[in-house]
Motif scaffolding. Structure first.
Motif, mmCIF file in Angstrom:
data_model
loop_
_atom_site.group_PDB
_atom_site.id
_atom_site.type_symbol
_atom_site.label_atom_id
_atom_site.label_comp_id
_atom_site.label_asym_id
_atom_site.label_seq_id
_atom_site.Cartn_x
_atom_site.Cartn_y
_atom_site.Cartn_z
ATOM 1 N N GLU A 272 0.856 -1.181 0.000
ATOM 2 C CA GLU A 272 0.000 0.000 0.000
ATOM 3 C C GLU A 272 0.886 1.222 0.000
ATOM 4 O O GLU A 272 1.871 1.292 0.738
ATOM 5 C CB GLU A 272 -0.915 -0.012 1.225
ATOM 6 C CG GLU A 272 -1.894 1.140 1.291
ATOM 7 C CD GLU A 272 -2.841 0.997 2.455
ATOM 8 O OE1 GLU A 272 -3.860 0.301 2.300
ATOM 9 O OE2 GLU A 272 -2.563 1.558 3.529
ATOM 10 N N THR A 300 -2.040 10.277 -5.419
ATOM 11 C CA THR A 300 -2.256 8.963 -6.024
ATOM 12 C C THR A 300 -2.049 7.889 -4.970
ATOM 13 O O THR A 300 -1.132 7.978 -4.154
ATOM 14 C CB THR A 300 -1.299 8.722 -7.201
ATOM 15 O OG1 THR A 300 0.057 8.862 -6.749
ATOM 16 C CG2 THR A 300 -1.562 9.715 -8.317
ATOM 17 N N GLU A 302 -2.094 3.528 -4.259
ATOM 18 C CA GLU A 302 -2.080 2.184 -4.811
ATOM 19 C C GLU A 302 -2.201 1.177 -3.676
ATOM 20 O O GLU A 302 -1.484 1.276 -2.677
ATOM 21 C CB GLU A 302 -0.802 1.913 -5.599
ATOM 22 C CG GLU A 302 -0.641 2.757 -6.848
ATOM 23 C CD GLU A 302 0.591 2.381 -7.637
ATOM 24 O OE1 GLU A 302 1.266 1.398 -7.254
ATOM 25 O OE2 GLU A 302 0.886 3.055 -8.632
ATOM 26 N N ASP A 304 -2.460 -3.079 -3.325
ATOM 27 C CA ASP A 304 -2.424 -4.392 -3.976
ATOM 28 C C ASP A 304 -2.426 -5.476 -2.914
ATOM 29 O O ASP A 304 -1.581 -5.472 -2.009
ATOM 30 C CB ASP A 304 -1.173 -4.540 -4.847
ATOM 31 C CG ASP A 304 -1.149 -3.545 -5.995
ATOM 32 O OD1 ASP A 304 -2.229 -3.135 -6.450
ATOM 33 O OD2 ASP A 304 -0.041 -3.174 -6.422
ATOM 34 N N LYS A 314 -6.865 -5.146 -6.421
ATOM 35 C CA LYS A 314 -5.993 -4.016 -6.730
ATOM 36 C C LYS A 314 -6.858 -2.769 -6.906
ATOM 37 O O LYS A 314 -7.797 -2.767 -7.699
ATOM 38 C CB LYS A 314 -5.177 -4.290 -8.001
ATOM 39 C CG LYS A 314 -4.256 -5.501 -7.897
ATOM 40 C CD LYS A 314 -3.309 -5.600 -9.073
ATOM 41 C CE LYS A 314 -4.053 -5.933 -10.355
ATOM 42 N NZ LYS A 314 -3.111 -6.117 -11.499
ATOM 43 N N ASP A 316 -6.455 1.437 -7.474
ATOM 44 C CA ASP A 316 -5.674 2.652 -7.725
ATOM 45 C C ASP A 316 -6.619 3.849 -7.634
ATOM 46 O O ASP A 316 -7.735 3.818 -8.182
ATOM 47 C CB ASP A 316 -5.022 2.619 -9.102
ATOM 48 C CG ASP A 316 -3.982 1.520 -9.231
ATOM 49 O OD1 ASP A 316 -3.472 1.069 -8.192
ATOM 50 O OD2 ASP A 316 -3.701 1.101 -10.369
#
Length: 697
Positions: A272, A300, A302, A304, A314, A316
């Motif tokens: 993360e 941003t 992310e 996963d 996942k 984003d």
């Protein structure tokens, strides 16, 4: 989405992974120094205030010496009245869930302020101060029904190049700072966890529990800030921040979760991260009576999560926001504040996993017989927020603040206009009181509103807050304050499991509500002489109501009693000592009353749960100790410290696990469990030492 389901099921894996950096019960639960005002941490003024915004505030500096905090000021919030920690180490504030809070970094909405493993995402020396608003917060904050934590980063100092470096068992950190010109300066900080570099994976793996650690948990973070004082009335600043967490393990066939759902067997990889950038322009008038700021940010994220060989989630996220704030003083009695915020949140979701409708009201979210499905989707939520607030000075002793908060989004197509009001009364030099109340709202979690697997037609969650506080300054550094609070929460999200219910095909509905109420007391001793400290006591109740079945149950984080005692002793300018003792009633849990063989796979033994949150684990308590030595030198300073978390080695019970593998099964089942149910206990670690050194030059 099903990430919540899976993370709840993988209880043993979480416990093993968290042990590497200390579980949330071992690291969190620290102490926050109270100030002389009521309900909030003192706020250092904005640009233009007489105080120096390049310095860490006195209040924040004081928190660095708290025992067990490991020099992390934001750990302090967990010992404020009404604040405890969740299973994942997130703040739980006055009977609201960890996801009900809002976090800000320099007024920029942030996803979280803490690493997955418990410590905050900031270098201690870049935090100027922070505010905790546990309830009835002002109109400038939104999208929260619980509380607000607002972190303010300090400005860089206009000094020749200097460095502060530190190293401990937990992490390494470096902060570099320098002037660029007479009106420009910057700093940059970077930190990296160290325990994953020291401990070997085989040393972290428990025998016979079916979990093999393959990648030790690691974390890192950074902050950078640049300030250009253009002239006496204009300034420009740029801020960047980010963090990351990752870990890896493998579940074998002997793991308890795999024995319930065989599709969970295999590798687990978790990562993360987030990165953010913000550009801020501030202007003030020649008279200093008005000011304006314009802030543009991008963040941003992310996340996963891979598990069970071929399952994954996942996500984003790209967040863009523009915020403008204006303030003006009128007629020597009114201060008007207004703001407009535009946010665009774009989510990309890619999942291959089992989807089950599951909410906080469900005792069990079994995935055993569910088919793995691929899910790919994009969700975009655009929000427009505005606020206006008038601070009206009624007299030398009374202030009245009235505000309105407006919010709308294009996804749920919902609009809220929320009034908020606060009255402050300084009775005399010693006594003060206040009343605050307001309406608040929050978007449901993404998993509840995503198309196909959620319900995009849900309503926003709503809450009414009421707080009454009173305090007294006693002199010689002593003061006390108490708050009485009440929260009424409506339109909470609940899963629909009855095929006959009209909303069954929508998976979720807003047919739940909640209440939280209590009283809090804080007694503070400022440093006068050689010692300081504080005591915090909270008595409260939190409950949730399933309106479909007309059933009221205790909330997951119902903590009737919480108590913190902190004392710091400054032997000299070089030596300081600290202790902290924390107590709270145990965690709520749902007992397993029986077991049954799965109808499709006779090798699978499934639990049958009893009444939701009907039992409580043993009370939690622990003692922390700290000692520090600091030596000033001509070139700077050096210091060394030692923290011992959980000094007397209390093994606090964090929960009970269904244990069909027979490892460490209790001879006597806990309260509520059936006599034939195999149960093991999850406990926090014993004493955890941490030694660190720091050099500034």
């Amino acid at each position: 989405m099903a990430y919540k389901i899976i993370s709840n099921r993988l209880t043993q894996t979480t416990a093993v992974v968290m042990c590497c950096l200390g579980s949330s019960n071992a690291v969190n639960g620290q102490t926050l120094v109270p100030d002389e005002t009521l309900t909030e941490i003192v706020t250092i003024g904005e640009w233009g205030d007489a105080r120096d915004n390049t310095q860490v505030s006195v209040e924040t500096e004081r928190l660095l010496g708290v025992a067990g905090a490991v020099e992390d000021p934001l750990q302090a919030v967990f010992s404020m009245p009404g604040v405890t920690f969740s299973d994942d180490g997130e703040p739980v504030i006055r009977g609201s869930g960890p996801g009900d809070n809002a976090f800000y970094i320099d007024m920029v909405p942030a996803r979280n302020l803490y690493h997955v493993w418990g410590n905050s995402i900031f270098n201690k020396y870049v935090i100027r101060d922070f505010e905790l608003h546990p309830a009835a917060f002002s109109s400038q904050y939104g999208n929260a029904t619980g509380g607000v934590i607002d972190v303010r980063l300090r400005d860089p100092k206009n000094v020749p190049f200097e460095t502060t470096a530190s190293l401990s068992f937990l992490q390494a950190a470096v902060l570099m700072e320098s002037r660029i010109s007479d009106n420009q300066a910057f700093y940059v900080s970077a930190r990296q966890s160290m325990l994953d570099k020291i401990a070997k994976e085989e040393d972290l793996t428990e025998e016979n529990d079916g979990v093999i650690i393959e990648d030790s948990p690691s974390s890192s973070d950074y902050q950078a800030k640049y300030v250009w004082e253009v002239n006496d009335r204009n300034r420009l600043s740029f801020t960047a921040a980010g963090s990351s967490d990752e870990a890896g393990a493998r579940l074998t066939d002997n793991n308890n979760d795999v024995l319930v759902d065989p599709d969970l067997a295999g590798a687990i990889d978790y990562s993360e991260s987030f990165d953010s950038q913000g550009l801020n322009w501030k202007w003030k008038s020649a008279t200093g009576l008005s000011s304006f700021s314009l802030l543009a940010t991008n963040m941003t994220e992310e996340s996963d999560f891979f598990y069970g060989g071929n399952q994954y989630l996942k996500t984003d996220v790209d967040r863009t926001s523009v915020r403008g704030d204006y303030s003006v003083s009128l007629l020597n009695s009114h201060t008007i504040k207004a703001g407009l915020i535009y946010e665009d949140n774009a989510y990309d979701i890619d999942a291959n996993q089992k989807f089950v409708s599951c909410s906080d009201f469900d005792a069990n979210c079994s995935t055993t017989d569910v088919t793995i499905q691929r899910y790919v989707n994009q969700v975009e939520v655009t929000r427009l927020t505005a606020y206006v607030e008038d601070l009206f000075k009624l007299s030398d002793k009374q202030e009245l603040t009235f505000g309105l908060h407006y919010s709308s989004d294009d996804y749920l197509d919902d609009t809220q206009i929320e009034p908020r009001i606060r009255w402050n009364y300084q009775v005399d030099d010693q006594w003060s009181t206040y009343i605050a109340l307001g309406q608040y709202s929050q978007l449901p979690d993404l998993e509840y509103i995503a198309p196909d697997i959620g319900n995009p037609n849900l309503e926003t969650i709503k809450a009414n807050h009421f707080v009454w506080g009173i305090g007294q300054s006693l002199g010689h550094g002593w003061s006390w304050k108490t708050d009485l609070y009440y929260k009424d929460i409506s339109d909470l999200v609940i899963s629909v499991t009855d095929p006959l219910h009209p909303d069954f095909d929508k998976n979720y509905t807003n047919r739940a509500s909640g209440k939280a109420y209590g009283v809090e007391l804080m007694v503070n001793k400022d440093r006068v002489g050689k010692w300081d400290g504080w005591v915090a006591l909270s008595l409260g109740k939190a409950e949730r109501t399933d309106l479909i079945n007309n059933e009221t149950i205790p909330f997951d984080y119902d903590r009737p009693v919480m108590f913190d005692l902190v004392a710091n002793y400054h032997l000299s300018d070089r030596w300081s000592f600290g202790v902290k003792w924390k107590f709270q009633t145990g965690d709520r849990y749902t007992p397993i009353v029986d077991v049954a063989r799965n109808s499709l796979n006779s090798r699978v033994l499934e639990p049958i749960y009893g009444q939701r949150n009907s039992e409580t684990t043993p009370d939690y308590h622990r003692l922390d100790f700290r000692v520090q030595y600091k030596k000033e030198k001509a070139w700077g300073y050096w210091s060394v410290y030692a923290d011992i978390i959980n000094l007397y080695g209390r093994e606090n019970v964090s929960g009970y696990d269904f244990a069909p593998n027979g490892v460490d099964v209790l001879n006597q089942p806990p309260a509520g469990f059936g006599s034939n149910v195999p149960v093991s206990t999850s406990v926090s670690q014993g004493a955890i030492p941490s030694i660190g050194v720091e050099v500034h030059f």
